[in-house]
Design a protein around this motif. Structure first.
Motif, PDB file in Angstrom:
ATOM      1  N   ASN A  14     101.192  29.881  10.915  1.00 13.05           N
ATOM      2  CA  ASN A  14      99.983  29.173  10.522  1.00 13.05           C
ATOM      3  C   ASN A  14      99.154  30.067   9.612  1.00 13.05           C
ATOM      4  OD1 ASN A  14      97.500  27.794  10.431  1.00 13.05           O
ATOM      5  ND2 ASN A  14      97.786  26.964  12.476  1.00 13.05           N
ATOM      6  N   PRO A  15      98.792  29.587   8.425  1.00  8.57           N
ATOM      7  CA  PRO A  15      98.012  30.421   7.514  1.00  8.57           C
ATOM      8  C   PRO A  15      96.589  30.688   8.010  1.00  8.57           C
ATOM      9  CG  PRO A  15      98.216  28.187   6.648  1.00  8.57           C
ATOM     10  CD  PRO A  15      99.116  28.271   7.839  1.00  8.57           C
ATOM     11  N   ARG A  16      96.109  29.867   8.959  1.00  8.46           N
ATOM     12  CA  ARG A  16      94.747  30.046   9.484  1.00  8.46           C
ATOM     13  C   ARG A  16      94.634  31.336  10.281  1.00  8.46           C
ATOM     14  NH1 ARG A  16      92.803  25.684  13.337  1.00  8.46           N
ATOM     15  NH2 ARG A  16      91.474  27.404  13.971  1.00  8.46           N
ATOM     16  N   VAL A  17      93.482  31.943  10.194  1.00 13.69           N
ATOM     17  CA  VAL A  17      93.180  33.099  11.049  1.00 13.69           C
ATOM     18  C   VAL A  17      91.954  32.745  11.882  1.00 13.69           C
ATOM     19  CG1 VAL A  17      94.177  34.816   9.502  1.00 13.69           C
ATOM     20  CG2 VAL A  17      91.804  34.121   9.184  1.00 13.69           C
ATOM     21  N   GLY A  18      91.557  33.646  12.768  1.00 14.87           N
ATOM     22  CA  GLY A  18      90.409  33.373  13.622  1.00 14.87           C
ATOM     23  C   GLY A  18      89.098  33.361  12.844  1.00 14.87           C
ATOM     24  N   THR A  19      87.996  33.258  13.573  1.00 16.45           N
ATOM     25  CA  THR A  19      86.665  33.192  12.964  1.00 16.45           C
ATOM     26  C   THR A  19      86.160  34.607  12.702  1.00 16.45           C
ATOM     27  OG1 THR A  19      86.273  31.153  14.195  1.00 16.45           O
ATOM     28  CG2 THR A  19      84.337  32.263  13.257  1.00 16.45           C
ATOM     29  N   ARG A  20      85.810  34.895  11.452  1.00 15.62           N
ATOM     30  CA  ARG A  20      85.494  36.261  11.033  1.00 15.62           C
ATOM     31  C   ARG A  20      84.377  36.904  11.864  1.00 15.62           C
ATOM     32  NH1 ARG A  20      86.808  33.628   6.123  1.00 15.62           N
ATOM     33  NH2 ARG A  20      84.660  32.970   5.714  1.00 15.62           N
ATOM     34  N   ARG A  21      83.336  36.147  12.178  1.00 16.38           N
ATOM     35  CA  ARG A  21      82.185  36.680  12.921  1.00 16.38           C
ATOM     36  C   ARG A  21      82.590  37.239  14.288  1.00 16.38           C
ATOM     37  NH1 ARG A  21      76.714  35.718  12.249  1.00 16.38           N
ATOM     38  NH2 ARG A  21      77.174  34.131  10.675  1.00 16.38           N
ATOM     39  N   TYR A  22      83.661  36.677  14.878  1.00  8.49           N
ATOM     40  CA  TYR A  22      84.080  37.066  16.223  1.00  8.49           C
ATOM     41  C   TYR A  22      85.297  37.989  16.232  1.00  8.49           C
ATOM     42  CZ  TYR A  22      80.983  33.357  17.959  1.00  8.49           C
ATOM     43  OH  TYR A  22      79.885  32.568  18.258  1.00  8.49           O
ATOM     44  N   MET A  23      85.738  38.440  15.054  1.00  8.91           N
ATOM     45  CA  MET A  23      86.945  39.269  14.980  1.00  8.91           C
ATOM     46  C   MET A  23      86.686  40.680  15.497  1.00  8.91           C
ATOM     47  SD  MET A  23      88.753  38.358  11.377  1.00  8.91           S
ATOM     48  CE  MET A  23      89.580  36.799  11.108  1.00  8.91           C
ATOM     49  N   ALA A  24      87.644  41.165  16.277  1.00  8.99           N
ATOM     50  CA  ALA A  24      87.559  42.526  16.809  1.00  8.99           C
ATOM     51  C   ALA A  24      87.697  43.539  15.667  1.00  8.99           C
ATOM     52  CB  ALA A  24      88.668  42.735  17.840  1.00  8.99           C
ATOM     53  N   PRO A  25      87.139  44.746  15.858  1.00 12.24           N
ATOM     54  CA  PRO A  25      87.186  45.755  14.774  1.00 12.24           C
ATOM     55  C   PRO A  25      88.599  46.066  14.297  1.00 12.24           C
ATOM     56  CG  PRO A  25      86.336  46.673  16.860  1.00 12.24           C
ATOM     57  CD  PRO A  25      86.340  45.201  16.995  1.00 12.24           C
ATOM     58  N   GLU A  26      89.568  46.097  15.233  1.00 10.20           N
ATOM     59  CA  GLU A  26      90.940  46.432  14.828  1.00 10.20           C
ATOM     60  C   GLU A  26      91.567  45.342  13.969  1.00 10.20           C
ATOM     61  OE1 GLU A  26      91.184  44.925  19.186  1.00 10.20           O
ATOM     62  OE2 GLU A  26      89.794  46.070  17.911  1.00 10.20           O
ATOM     63  N   ILE A  27      91.069  44.107  14.072  1.00 10.44           N
ATOM     64  CA  ILE A  27      91.553  43.039  13.190  1.00 10.44           C
ATOM     65  C   ILE A  27      90.876  43.163  11.833  1.00 10.44           C
ATOM     66  CG2 ILE A  27      91.674  40.536  12.838  1.00 10.44           C
ATOM     67  CD1 ILE A  27      91.732  40.185  15.844  1.00 10.44           C
ATOM     68  N   LEU A  28      89.589  43.441  11.840  1.00 11.26           N
ATOM     69  CA  LEU A  28      88.822  43.560  10.591  1.00 11.26           C
ATOM     70  C   LEU A  28      89.344  44.688   9.703  1.00 11.26           C
ATOM     71  CD1 LEU A  28      85.239  43.026  12.069  1.00 11.26           C
ATOM     72  CD2 LEU A  28      86.463  41.436  10.565  1.00 11.26           C
ATOM     73  N   ASP A  29      89.716  45.814  10.320  1.00  9.01           N
ATOM     74  CA  ASP A  29      90.206  46.924   9.472  1.00  9.01           C
ATOM     75  C   ASP A  29      91.731  47.010   9.450  1.00  9.01           C
ATOM     76  OD1 ASP A  29      90.892  48.074  11.875  1.00  9.01           O
ATOM     77  OD2 ASP A  29      89.364  49.643  11.813  1.00  9.01           O
ATOM     78  N   ASP A  30      92.373  45.926   9.898  1.00 10.47           N
ATOM     79  CA  ASP A  30      93.834  45.785   9.798  1.00 10.47           C
ATOM     80  C   ASP A  30      94.575  46.910  10.526  1.00 10.47           C
ATOM     81  OD1 ASP A  30      95.929  44.193   9.012  1.00 10.47           O
ATOM     82  OD2 ASP A  30      96.230  45.207   7.092  1.00 10.47           O
ATOM     83  N   ALA A  31      94.026  47.321  11.680  1.00  6.86           N
ATOM     84  CA  ALA A  31      94.645  48.417  12.428  1.00  6.86           C
ATOM     85  C   ALA A  31      95.294  47.936  13.725  1.00  6.86           C
ATOM     86  CB  ALA A  31      93.585  49.476  12.749  1.00  6.86           C
ATOM     87  N   MET A  32      95.315  46.629  13.972  1.00 10.88           N
ATOM     88  CA  MET A  32      95.850  46.119  15.232  1.00 10.88           C
ATOM     89  C   MET A  32      97.368  46.133  15.233  1.00 10.88           C
ATOM     90  SD  MET A  32      94.859  42.579  17.144  1.00 10.88           S
ATOM     91  CE  MET A  32      96.204  41.464  17.426  1.00 10.88           C
ATOM     92  N   ASN A  33      97.945  46.588  16.347  1.00 15.28           N
ATOM     93  CA  ASN A  33      99.400  46.591  16.488  1.00 15.28           C
ATOM     94  C   ASN A  33      99.836  45.235  17.037  1.00 15.28           C
ATOM     95  OD1 ASN A  33     102.089  46.969  17.044  1.00 15.28           O
ATOM     96  ND2 ASN A  33     101.816  48.975  18.022  1.00 15.28           N
TER      97      ASN A  33
END
Length: 465
Positions: A332-351
């Protein structure tokens, strides 16, 4: 008189044969069973049904299992929509079944024998007489029966389609990026209908798939009823039918008014309970995989009549297979809601190869939802107006970069007012928030720990408004 015993025996043979057949299991015609020469075996009944689908008669023949038979959902016809027969001898469903001429006409369509394409049925009132609830069963009864005696994953597909096609839409109650949400009626019962646009078919399919996960049903997760694709003559509508909660989303609820301390604790505990059940793996043949939500926010949580919450919108959810150690991520091309994204998602560091990462991201979002709830609880004579998390730090529609700068670089979090320290419940909730939105995902609490902590809260007199 000498011939009497022989004739009695001859008369008893068919009954004996039927009894033996029942003991051994029925053989039935099964259109979908190509690998078994279009034959199925069952302890229940043989089944044939003709259904009005997109202006055409659609015939289905197969086996009905004993749990499905006991739940009394397959063997009832529905006025204008289906004609169904169950029978109990080998291959007895090898019959020609047609919708009566009058039923075609009353459905607002030409009959199939005339060879013209028909308009889908237009139903003035839900056709409840002799329908799926002919035995007096409500939707909750039907779902409970199939959850406890069947697969534990909801109603059979044909029953879902029959319900969906006999719903009368009342009014629109919400819009989102996926489409619209309507309040509908089915046999006098309120239902919610989420209508996806055809371009968002992946979200519709994924959400229906997740909702029908075995053992997912829980009082703090939105009750799924049916999924169906409906052709209205111009385009295909993708329907997701669920329980209807007239209070709307938690976002709407908090915008409308304040909450008492008891109400705050009730809301917070119910969200944690729903998330803990979602995250939990249940081992066994009737088990449940661990599931992470990936878009937890106040707009995706509904408030029930009893002022508790139900988590909804599972279109982005991921499932974990602990045996194979694989993660089922939706295409799915959709991602979550930006305001509620965890820091590791925002800086693309999530495993994303570790399932725990997805659960930890949910916990971060949970902390923000708790902040929204707690702000609406008056304490010390002060009531904060409703605001979204980070309202004072980012624009109304923040970009990933806006959120990354605030959350990851500046390491800012929503402010916790000093007056919360004067109330035990708010003090505990404030501490939980901080532990939920830690920068390190591994340092955050689990949903079960959050649930246990809140469940131990007593509401002392000094907190009561």
């Amino acid at each position: 008189m000498r011939g009497a015993p022989g004739s009695a025996l001859r008369a008893a043979l068919p009954l004996l044969g039927a009894a033996v057949s029942l003991c051994a299991g029925l053989q039935c015609v099964c259109q979908l069973c190509e690998h078994t020469n279009f034959t199925c075996h069952t302890e229940g009944a043989c089944w044939a049904s003709v259904m009005l689908t997109n202006g055409r008669e659609e015939v289905v023949k197969s086996c009905v299992s004993l749990p499905e038979l006991n739940a009394q959902v397959f063997c009832h016809s529905s006025k204008n929509i289906t004609k169904t027969e169950c029978c109990y001898t080998d291959f007895c469903n090898n019959i020609t079944l047609r919708l009566p001429l009058g039923e075609c006409r009353s459905a607002g369509s030409a009959c199939p024998a005339r060879g013209r394409r028909r308009r889908p049925p237009s139903v003035e009132e839900p056709p409840c007489e002799g329908s799926l609830v002919g035995s007096g069963k409500t939707l909750k009864d039907l779902i409970y029966d199939m959850t406890t005696s069947g697969s534990g994953s909801g109603l059979p597909l044909l029953v879902q389609r029959t319900i969906a096609r006999t719903i009368v839409l009342q009014e629109i109650v919400g819009k989102g990026r996926f489409g619209e949400v309507w309040h509908g009626k089915w046999c006098g019962e309120d239902v919610a209908v989420k209508i996806f646009s055809s371009r968002d078919e992946r979200s519709w399919f994924r959400e229906a798939e997740i909702y029908q996960t075995v053992m997912l049903r829980h009082e703090n997760i939105l009750g799924f009823i049916a999924a169906d694709n409906k052709d209205n003559g111009t385009w295909t509508q993708l329907w997701l039918v669920s329980e209807y909660h007239e209070q709307g989303s938690l976002f709407d609820y908090l915008n409308r008014g304040t909450v008492t301390v008891e109400g705050m604790v009730r809301l917070a505990l119910s969200v944690a309970s729903g998330l803990a059940h979602l995250h939990m793996e249940i081992v066994g043949t009737q088990g449940k995989p661990a599931i992470a939500h990936r878009d937890l926010k106040s707009k995706n949580i509904l408030v029930k009549r009893n002022e508790t919450c139900a988590i909804a919108d599972l279109g982005l959810a991921v499932k974990h297979d602990s045996v194979l150690n694989t993660i089922d991520i939706p295409q799915n091309p959709r991602v979550g809601t930006r305001r509620y994204m965890a820091p590791e998602i925002l800086d693309d560091a999530m495993n994303t190869n570790i399932f725990e990462s997805f659960k930890r991201a949910d916990i971060y979002s949970l902390g923000l939802v708790y902040w929204e709830i707690a702000r609406r609880c008056p304490v010390g004579g002060i009531t904060e107006e409703y605001q979204l998390p980070y309202y004072d730090l980012v624009p109304s529609d923040p970009s990933i970069e806006d959120m990354r700068r605030v959350v990851c670089e500046q390491k800012l979090r929503p402010s916790i007012p000093n007056q919360w320290q004067s109330c035990e419940a708010l003090r505990v909730l404030g501490r939980l928030m901080r532990e939920c939105w830690r920068a390190s995902g591994a340092a955050r609490l689990t949903a079960l720990r959050v649930k246990k902590t809140i469940s131990q809260l007593c509401v002392p007199e000094d907190c009561k408004a």
